[in-house]
Design a protein around this motif. Structure first.
Motif, short mmCIF file in Angstrom:
data_model
loop_
_atom_site.label_atom_id
_atom_site.label_comp_id
_atom_site.label_asym_id
_atom_site.label_seq_id
_atom_site.Cartn_x
_atom_site.Cartn_y
_atom_site.Cartn_z
N LYS B 210 0.83 -1.20 0.00
CA LYS B 210 0.00 0.00 0.00
C LYS B 210 0.87 1.25 0.00
O LYS B 210 0.59 2.22 -0.71
N MET B 211 1.93 1.20 0.81
CA MET B 211 2.82 2.35 0.88
C MET B 211 3.45 2.65 -0.47
O MET B 211 3.65 3.81 -0.83
N LEU B 212 3.78 1.59 -1.19
CA LEU B 212 4.43 1.77 -2.49
C LEU B 212 3.42 1.99 -3.61
O LEU B 212 3.81 2.24 -4.74
N HIS B 213 2.14 1.86 -3.29
CA HIS B 213 1.08 1.96 -4.29
C HIS B 213 1.28 0.95 -5.41
O HIS B 213 1.21 1.28 -6.59
N ARG B 214 1.53 -0.27 -5.01
CA ARG B 214 1.71 -1.32 -6.01
C ARG B 214 0.79 -2.49 -5.67
O ARG B 214 0.50 -2.73 -4.51
#
Ligand SMILES: [Zn+2]
Lengths: 110, 316
Positions: B210-214
């Motif tokens: 989620k943090m990396l938006h992947r």
């Protein structure tokens, strides 16, 4: 004139880096796999078929003091397989022997 | 030297020339670049010659206007540099603070994690940042030197110099632009727990995705391909990987993932979108708008590591 100039430049040279689906992309993939316990296995995929892999494995076995073998794979061609984490060793050796340039070596794993 | 001065005293201009060890002003200006920087340094350090300069008559002033400018510019740029340096230092300081905040949060999440380990990791990150800062200041110095080298001279500027000049102007005009400053990317460390003897759990896997938006699948594919193993996400959103891996090993792999699939290859901004177009993945940057294809994930050759007898039993 301009066409001759173009000859020196391969427009698809950088496309080979953009990874498609086969091993002929010029890159040598060096991977590590865990086996049971602390044991590991190093595989070297993508060495040119011009090279005699059997000869290479013989030299590597002696140089790194590990066992190794050449595996014929239907998709990836001949793959070098060495016991233990030989990633550093094989990188140095391949560069020193002039079999691959440092930027052609792609080391995977942790 | 003293004799020379005595001889050439009437025209202070000539004395100047003598200092430059060249024959006429044009030449001095044209090819005096390298010695100039040294003499500049000298004059900056020593008060007397500078004062002499000031006392000199106007026509000398006119002759050396270009040089004067340069002299003025030099201290200016170093000041800038120092300012930038302190800025960067502040930033890294802030980064450290941020990291500690993260630590605190992590501690709340998982008490098993001993702080010592994390401290060490944080330090490493900081060292990296500092190294980058050093590199960058070096770059900046080079740029400054390059940018001024041809200003006073008749010679043609080189491509490199023009490029550096363009970049320098860009940095000056927008100090917080991504091309000038490297955006830092604070990552939460992966929480890695052993599961039995042969498996590893990556507890905050979905959180990191989620943090990396992947997509979790994309990161999963990459991790498994790189580690040369198999694994899956369990009911608690933990990633269970076959094999024993340490936190720092997974960190290495994550770092490579971020480098290839998260940060923009042009401006290093983490504000990017990964799109699949035909068979290739493209990284679209939201900051600079660049779009480039990224390597597809391939696990490649996989050696047989399980017991051959078991395989034979299965296939037979
Ligand atoms: Zn960008």
């Amino acid at each position: 004139m301009s066409i001759q100039n173009l000859n020196t430049f391969d427009p698809f040279a950088d496309a080979s880096k953009g990874a498609d689906d086969d091993v002929q992309d010029g890159l040598v993939h060096i991977r590590i796999q865990q086996r049971n316990g602390r044991k590991t296995l190093t595989t070297v995929q993508g060495l040119s078929s011009e090279y005699d892999l059997k000869k290479i494995v013989r030299a590597c076995k002696k140089e790194f003091a590990c066992n190794g073998t050449v595996i014929e794979h239907p998709e990836y061609g001949e793959v070098l397989q060495l016991q233990g984490d030989q990633r550093e060793n094989i990188c140095q050796w391949l560069t020193k022997a002039g079999l691959a340039k440092p930027d052609q070596l792609k080391v995977h794993g942790f | 030297m003293a004799e020379d001065e005595a001889i050439f005293d009437p025209t202070l201009k000539k004395k100047k020339k003598k200092k430059k060890t060249t024959f006429d002003i044009d030449a001095a200006l044209a090819e005096g670049d390298a010695p100039e920087s040294t003499t500049n340094g000298l004059e900056d350090n020593e008060a007397p010659p500078a004062q002499e300069d000031a006392d000199d008559n106007a026509d000398i002033d006119l002759d050396f206007t270009k040089q004067k400018k340069k002299k003025k510019k030099k201290p200016f740029s170093t000041d800038d540099l120092e300012a930038a340096l302190t800025d960067i230092k502040d930033e890294t300081g802030a980064g450290e603070g941020g990291g500690q905040d993260d630590e605190a949060i992590d501690d709340n999440f998982d008490l098993d994690f001993n702080k010592l380990k994390k401290k060490r990791k944080n330090k490493k990150n900081l060292d990296e940042i500092m190294a980058e800062v050093d590199d960058k200041t070096d770059d900046k110095e080079n740029v400054d030197d390059n940018a001024i080298t041809w200003t006073g001279s008749d010679r043609d500027y080189t491509y490199e110099e023009l490029l550096n000049r363009a970049f320098e102007i860009m940095r000056d005009k927008n100090p917080d632009m991504a091309a000038g400053k490297k955006q830092k990317f604070v990552m939460r460390p992966p929480q890695v727990v052993k599961v039995g003897a042969k498996k590893t759990s990556f507890a905050n896997f979905t959180e990191i995705c989620k943090m990396l938006h992947r997509q979790p699948k994309h990161l999963l594919d990459f991790l498994l391909a790189e580690l040369g193993t198999s694994g899956s996400v369990d009911g608690n959103n933990h990633l269970i990987i076959k094999g024993r891996f340490q936190q720092k090993q997974l960190e290495n792999v994550l770092r490579r993932y971020i480098k290839e699939y998260v940060t923009c290859h042009t401006c290093k901004s983490p504000d990017t979108i990964l799109q699949k177009d035909t068979r290739l993945f493209f990284l679209q940057c939201e900051t600079c708008g660049s779009r480039c294809s990224v390597a597809s994930i391939k696990s490649g050759f996989q050696a047989v590591t399980s017991k051959r007898a078991a395989i034979r039993a299965k296939t037979a």
